[in-house]
Design a protein around this motif. Structure first.
Motif, short mmCIF file in Angstrom:
data_model
loop_
_atom_site.label_atom_id
_atom_site.label_comp_id
_atom_site.label_asym_id
_atom_site.label_seq_id
_atom_site.Cartn_x
_atom_site.Cartn_y
_atom_site.Cartn_z
N TYR A 9 42.44 8.98 -5.07
CA TYR A 9 41.60 9.02 -6.27
C TYR A 9 40.32 9.78 -5.98
CZ TYR A 9 38.94 5.25 -4.02
OH TYR A 9 38.20 4.50 -3.13
N ASP A 10 39.73 10.29 -7.05
CA ASP A 10 38.42 10.95 -6.96
C ASP A 10 37.34 9.91 -7.20
OD1 ASP A 10 36.06 12.29 -8.67
OD2 ASP A 10 36.89 13.80 -7.30
N GLU A 11 36.43 9.79 -6.26
CA GLU A 11 35.42 8.73 -6.31
C GLU A 11 34.60 8.76 -7.59
OE1 GLU A 11 33.28 5.46 -4.65
OE2 GLU A 11 34.90 6.55 -3.68
N ASP A 12 34.12 9.93 -7.97
CA ASP A 12 33.26 10.03 -9.17
C ASP A 12 34.03 9.70 -10.43
OD1 ASP A 12 31.11 10.73 -7.60
OD2 ASP A 12 31.46 12.89 -7.82
N ARG A 13 35.25 10.23 -10.56
CA ARG A 13 36.05 9.96 -11.75
C ARG A 13 36.47 8.49 -11.82
NH1 ARG A 13 38.14 14.11 -14.72
NH2 ARG A 13 37.72 16.22 -14.00
N PHE A 14 36.77 7.90 -10.67
CA PHE A 14 37.15 6.49 -10.64
C PHE A 14 35.99 5.64 -11.14
CE2 PHE A 14 38.57 2.44 -9.40
CZ PHE A 14 39.89 2.50 -8.98
N PHE A 15 34.80 5.93 -10.64
CA PHE A 15 33.64 5.13 -11.02
C PHE A 15 33.30 5.35 -12.50
CE2 PHE A 15 28.99 4.19 -10.96
CZ PHE A 15 29.11 2.85 -10.71
N SER A 16 33.49 6.57 -12.98
CA SER A 16 33.22 6.86 -14.39
C SER A 16 34.15 6.04 -15.29
CB SER A 16 33.40 8.35 -14.66
OG SER A 16 33.19 8.64 -16.03
N PHE A 17 35.45 5.99 -14.93
CA PHE A 17 36.39 5.21 -15.73
C PHE A 17 36.10 3.72 -15.60
CE2 PHE A 17 40.37 3.02 -16.63
CZ PHE A 17 40.71 3.60 -17.85
N GLY B 257 38.15 -3.06 -16.81
CA GLY B 257 37.07 -2.81 -15.85
C GLY B 257 37.23 -3.65 -14.59
N GLU B 258 37.49 -4.94 -14.77
CA GLU B 258 37.70 -5.83 -13.63
C GLU B 258 38.92 -5.39 -12.83
OE1 GLU B 258 38.73 -10.57 -12.83
OE2 GLU B 258 38.10 -9.87 -14.83
N PHE B 259 39.99 -5.00 -13.52
CA PHE B 259 41.20 -4.55 -12.85
C PHE B 259 40.92 -3.33 -11.97
CE2 PHE B 259 44.68 -1.46 -12.81
CZ PHE B 259 45.69 -2.19 -12.21
N MET B 260 40.18 -2.35 -12.50
CA MET B 260 39.92 -1.13 -11.75
C MET B 260 39.07 -1.42 -10.51
SD MET B 260 41.69 1.08 -13.29
CE MET B 260 41.15 2.49 -12.30
N GLY B 261 38.11 -2.32 -10.64
CA GLY B 261 37.28 -2.68 -9.49
C GLY B 261 38.10 -3.31 -8.38
N GLU B 262 39.03 -4.22 -8.76
CA GLU B 262 39.88 -4.88 -7.77
C GLU B 262 40.89 -3.90 -7.16
OE1 GLU B 262 41.65 -8.20 -9.66
OE2 GLU B 262 39.77 -9.33 -9.86
#
Length: 251
Positions: free
Chosen positions: A128-136, A109-114
């Motif tokens: 990337y797709d904003e909604d899918r990125f945030f979902s993951f 989770g921390e990795f994806m945010g950074e």
């Protein structure tokens, strides 16, 4: 629990049956141990060597065979075939290939945010797709915290299950058995685990409330609340089982 099924069934309490039972249990233990060792050697061992981190220029991905450096500018697409809060993986496609990261990778989770911040700084929002990125991202955050809770609560969980099983066995033996022996013994082990699962379901909604979508920031955890919730659900489920059990046995 298996021993309890013998002790609570007087028709099976003879030396021949007990000897066969012990032999079967030992054989199954050996087979399962060998199976788990094989699974570890063939499939799981390689995950021990996987790590991923970000630096100023790109992604550094290490596995059992090699170390790969992926400059941010080389990233072509990020895919997210996952179900929110239920696991899955992300695939980072770059000019020379792709890497796949599962939702159970430590600190994913921390990795994806950074990673999102690094891409946005370079105006690479189109990969990337904003909604899918945030979902993951939410899936990764929940996975990170869920594993921490498992490590922190496993001793209490094991003790609760063990105590429920022992109380059930002793009560059934003293009471002379019951036609629902097996049902009670299975329930004594499973019901406390259901309490844990209920606490995790509640935590799904808590994680959702703590995430600020606009900034990809995660508000601090309330670890005291999490501990109290686990204790309430775990011990509550055990108490409910024991109350139902004694009510049916003694009345």
């Amino acid at each position: 629990m298996s021993g309890g099924m013998i002790l609570t069934d007087s028709s099976r309490l003879d030396s021949g049956f007990i000897g066969i039972f012990i032999a079967v249990i030992l054989f199954m233990a050996i087979v399962i141990t060998l199976e788990l060792l094989l699974i570890y050697a063939v499939f799981l061992r390689r995950f021990k060597y996987i790590s991923i981190k970000l630096d100023e220029q790109g992604i550094v991905y290490t596995n059992i065979k090699e170390q790969i450096f992926i400059p941010y500018e080389d990233i072509n697409m990020i895919q997210f075939p996952s179900i929110k809060y239920m696991g899955g993986w992300t695939k980072i496609v770059y000019s020379k290939g792709s890497i796949r990261l599962t939702a159970v990778l430590e600190n994913i989770g921390e990795f994806m945010g950074e990673l999102k911040q690094k891409l946005d700084e370079r105006n690479m929002m189109d990969v990337y797709d904003e909604d899918r990125f945030f979902s993951f991202y939410k899936t990764g955050v929940f996975a990170d915290e869920s594993w921490e809770r498992i490590y922190g609560n496993i001793a209490t969980q094991v003790i609760t299950c063990f105590v429920c099983v022992i109380i059930t066995i002793v009560t059934l033996v003293l009471h002379g058995g019951n036609e629902n022996n097996k049902l009670y013994l299975y329930a004594s082990f499973i019901v406390p685990i259901l309490g844990y699962l209920i606490s995790e379901i509640i935590m799904v909604f808590q994680v959702h409330k703590r995430i600020e979508e606009d900034s990809y920031q995660l508000l601090p955890r309330n670890e005291e609340f999490e501990k109290n919730l686990f204790k309430f659900c775990n011990l509550g489920a055990a108490i409910v089982y024991l109350v139902v059990f004694f009510t049916n046995i003694l009345l």
